[in-house]
Write a protein that holds these residues in place. Sequence first.
Motif, PDB file in Angstrom:
ATOM      1  N   PRO A  34     -91.635  36.875  76.227  1.00 51.92           N
ATOM      2  CA  PRO A  34     -90.443  36.850  76.473  1.00 51.92           C
ATOM      3  C   PRO A  34     -89.972  36.543  78.150  1.00 51.92           C
ATOM      4  CG  PRO A  34     -91.561  38.716  76.392  1.00 51.92           C
ATOM      5  CD  PRO A  34     -92.386  37.818  76.331  1.00 51.92           C
ATOM      6  N   ILE A  35     -88.648  36.841  78.404  1.00 48.34           N
ATOM      7  CA  ILE A  35     -88.454  36.826  79.523  1.00 48.34           C
ATOM      8  C   ILE A  35     -88.693  38.267  80.245  1.00 48.34           C
ATOM      9  CG2 ILE A  35     -86.341  36.955  81.390  1.00 48.34           C
ATOM     10  CD1 ILE A  35     -85.011  34.742  79.256  1.00 48.34           C
ATOM     11  N   LEU A  36     -89.320  38.300  81.484  1.00 50.61           N
ATOM     12  CA  LEU A  36     -89.595  39.596  81.790  1.00 50.61           C
ATOM     13  C   LEU A  36     -88.575  39.951  83.026  1.00 50.61           C
ATOM     14  CD1 LEU A  36     -91.707  42.187  82.326  1.00 50.61           C
ATOM     15  CD2 LEU A  36     -92.662  40.814  84.150  1.00 50.61           C
ATOM     16  N   ALA A  37     -87.779  41.207  82.463  1.00 48.45           N
ATOM     17  CA  ALA A  37     -86.558  41.562  83.358  1.00 48.45           C
ATOM     18  C   ALA A  37     -86.998  42.957  84.329  1.00 48.45           C
ATOM     19  CB  ALA A  37     -85.563  41.928  82.585  1.00 48.45           C
ATOM     20  N   LEU A  38     -86.759  42.599  85.593  1.00 45.61           N
ATOM     21  CA  LEU A  38     -87.003  43.813  86.606  1.00 45.61           C
ATOM     22  C   LEU A  38     -85.880  44.490  87.000  1.00 45.61           C
ATOM     23  CD1 LEU A  38     -89.830  41.768  88.418  1.00 45.61           C
ATOM     24  CD2 LEU A  38     -90.237  43.466  86.376  1.00 45.61           C
ATOM     25  N   HIS A  39     -85.523  45.566  87.160  1.00 48.82           N
ATOM     26  CA  HIS A  39     -84.617  46.355  87.648  1.00 48.82           C
ATOM     27  C   HIS A  39     -84.321  46.486  89.067  1.00 48.82           C
ATOM     28  CE1 HIS A  39     -86.387  50.258  88.381  1.00 48.82           C
ATOM     29  NE2 HIS A  39     -86.858  49.914  87.081  1.00 48.82           N
ATOM     30  N   GLY A  40     -83.370  47.213  89.526  1.00 48.97           N
ATOM     31  CA  GLY A  40     -83.435  47.360  91.119  1.00 48.97           C
ATOM     32  C   GLY A  40     -83.708  48.752  91.393  1.00 48.97           C
ATOM     33  N   PHE A  41     -83.480  48.960  92.924  1.00 47.67           N
ATOM     34  CA  PHE A  41     -83.996  50.391  93.476  1.00 47.67           C
ATOM     35  C   PHE A  41     -83.559  51.393  92.776  1.00 47.67           C
ATOM     36  CE2 PHE A  41     -83.387  53.134  97.307  1.00 47.67           C
ATOM     37  CZ  PHE A  41     -84.548  53.596  97.435  1.00 47.67           C
ATOM     38  N   ARG A  42     -84.219  52.401  92.495  1.00 40.33           N
ATOM     39  CA  ARG A  42     -83.752  53.594  91.947  1.00 40.33           C
ATOM     40  C   ARG A  42     -82.886  53.648  90.459  1.00 40.33           C
ATOM     41  NH1 ARG A  42     -81.516  57.760  96.637  1.00 40.33           N
ATOM     42  NH2 ARG A  42     -81.840  59.258  94.356  1.00 40.33           N
ATOM     43  N   ASP A  43     -83.037  52.359  90.049  1.00 39.46           N
ATOM     44  CA  ASP A  43     -82.272  52.086  88.607  1.00 39.46           C
ATOM     45  C   ASP A  43     -83.350  52.249  87.464  1.00 39.46           C
ATOM     46  OD1 ASP A  43     -79.769  51.764  89.972  1.00 39.46           O
ATOM     47  OD2 ASP A  43     -80.079  49.658  89.771  1.00 39.46           O
ATOM     48  N   ASN A  44     -83.149  51.692  86.444  1.00 39.21           N
ATOM     49  CA  ASN A  44     -84.039  51.683  85.390  1.00 39.21           C
ATOM     50  C   ASN A  44     -83.755  50.607  84.453  1.00 39.21           C
ATOM     51  OD1 ASN A  44     -82.489  52.811  83.210  1.00 39.21           O
ATOM     52  ND2 ASN A  44     -82.446  54.536  84.776  1.00 39.21           N
ATOM     53  N   LEU A  45     -84.331  50.397  83.346  1.00 39.80           N
ATOM     54  CA  LEU A  45     -83.954  49.276  82.536  1.00 39.80           C
ATOM     55  C   LEU A  45     -82.726  49.116  81.982  1.00 39.80           C
ATOM     56  CD1 LEU A  45     -84.253  49.908  79.288  1.00 39.80           C
ATOM     57  CD2 LEU A  45     -86.951  49.931  79.722  1.00 39.80           C
ATOM     58  N   THR A 217     -86.326  61.404  87.439  1.00 34.50           N
ATOM     59  CA  THR A 217     -87.305  60.376  88.023  1.00 34.50           C
ATOM     60  C   THR A 217     -88.122  61.157  89.217  1.00 34.50           C
ATOM     61  OG1 THR A 217     -85.297  59.916  89.156  1.00 34.50           O
ATOM     62  CG2 THR A 217     -85.847  58.507  87.404  1.00 34.50           C
ATOM     63  N   ASP A 218     -89.143  60.521  89.568  1.00 31.23           N
ATOM     64  CA  ASP A 218     -90.310  61.020  90.671  1.00 31.23           C
ATOM     65  C   ASP A 218     -89.272  60.932  91.983  1.00 31.23           C
ATOM     66  OD1 ASP A 218     -92.052  61.465  92.790  1.00 31.23           O
ATOM     67  OD2 ASP A 218     -93.290  60.178  91.702  1.00 31.23           O
ATOM     68  N   ARG A 219     -88.954  62.109  92.636  1.00 32.06           N
ATOM     69  CA  ARG A 219     -88.227  62.340  93.673  1.00 32.06           C
ATOM     70  C   ARG A 219     -88.693  61.450  95.079  1.00 32.06           C
ATOM     71  NH1 ARG A 219     -87.351  68.795  94.018  1.00 32.06           N
ATOM     72  NH2 ARG A 219     -89.225  68.735  92.823  1.00 32.06           N
ATOM     73  N   ARG A 220     -89.974  60.883  94.936  1.00 30.05           N
ATOM     74  CA  ARG A 220     -90.752  60.370  95.816  1.00 30.05           C
ATOM     75  C   ARG A 220     -90.245  58.767  96.078  1.00 30.05           C
ATOM     76  NH1 ARG A 220     -96.848  60.569  94.689  1.00 30.05           N
ATOM     77  NH2 ARG A 220     -96.046  60.297  92.574  1.00 30.05           N
ATOM     78  N   ILE A 221     -89.406  58.412  94.956  1.00 33.85           N
ATOM     79  CA  ILE A 221     -88.967  56.974  95.119  1.00 33.85           C
ATOM     80  C   ILE A 221     -88.069  56.665  95.991  1.00 33.85           C
ATOM     81  CG2 ILE A 221     -89.581  56.540  92.750  1.00 33.85           C
ATOM     82  CD1 ILE A 221     -86.782  56.618  91.880  1.00 33.85           C
TER      83      ILE A 221
END
Length: 319
Positions: A34-45, A217-221
């Motif tokens: 497939p195409i591998l899709a990567l999200h942005g900062f503090r987002d998710n898929l 989400t992990d607050r450290r992000i």
Amino acid sequence: MLSQLPVTDCKELKIPAPWGYISGRWYGNRLERPILALHGFRDNLGTFDRLVPLLPDHVGVLCIDLPGHGRSSPLPLGVRYDVYNDVFLIPRIMKHFGWEKVSLMGHSLGAFYSFIYATLAPDTVDMVICIDCVLLPKFDVDIALESFRRNLDQHMIQEEILASGNLREPPSYTVPKMEMALANGSLGSVTPELAQHLLHRQVKESGLNPKSFYFSTDRRIRFYNYWDISAELGADMARGVGKKPFLIIKASMSPFLGPHTDKAISILAQDNPHFEFYEVDSGTHHVHLQIPEECAKYMSPFIQYHRPPSRAASYQGKL
């Protein structure tokens, strides 16, 4: 007219990692890479919820949650979230599935990762799609140093709280308030109406307050460690990409593509018949979530040309 991926045709999965697992959702064709899709900062898929179903149905799309985001495992205590460490998720996922090549699609920070990996291992990359980012925005040196110091301090505080085991449930909110908080946190790039696509993977129901939820989400992000790449270094990196198929989508109302990226983009485009650049009018930074149809009209032909249907793609979305 291109056939499109059905919204319901996806499979949730977990990719093992030394610290736990990487959570993902594989849309469409699972008979080939497939195409591998990567999200942005503090987002998710969930950021790709509205875009992916508009893409051609002959090639699948694997969207992942970065560590500590969405439903993926947080990193162990003592390990900081680091922009450049995240790049190595790409070869880790490739190794897990046995891919010799990878097709990359990223938004914002995910686009930055895609660009970096394409410069490091161009022979393993066959296609790159960057949505509203190539290099991170340039930061003033004094501001960058102060941010680094502050993030270091705050990260240590969160680590101490986690290590103590004396955890309390985070503040909880009603759904409308969470939607508004996410919209405000994105500086208006995500509307409250669209926030649901990100919230559904990063909240849990409160055990203390009925009909309320808290961010899981992990607050450290929030305290990611990263340094921006200079325009000069970015240009040198771009030379390593070569003449790979490379598509950049810019949102007209976003500052993420500007003078600091001009030189790198110019090199990516130079003598490259497979380079494409489009600007989407009235688009915010989350243009792919805001007006996905405008992005898909450029992305779908690009994918169709550079990842055309194979014999295995007699697939009809019925797996």
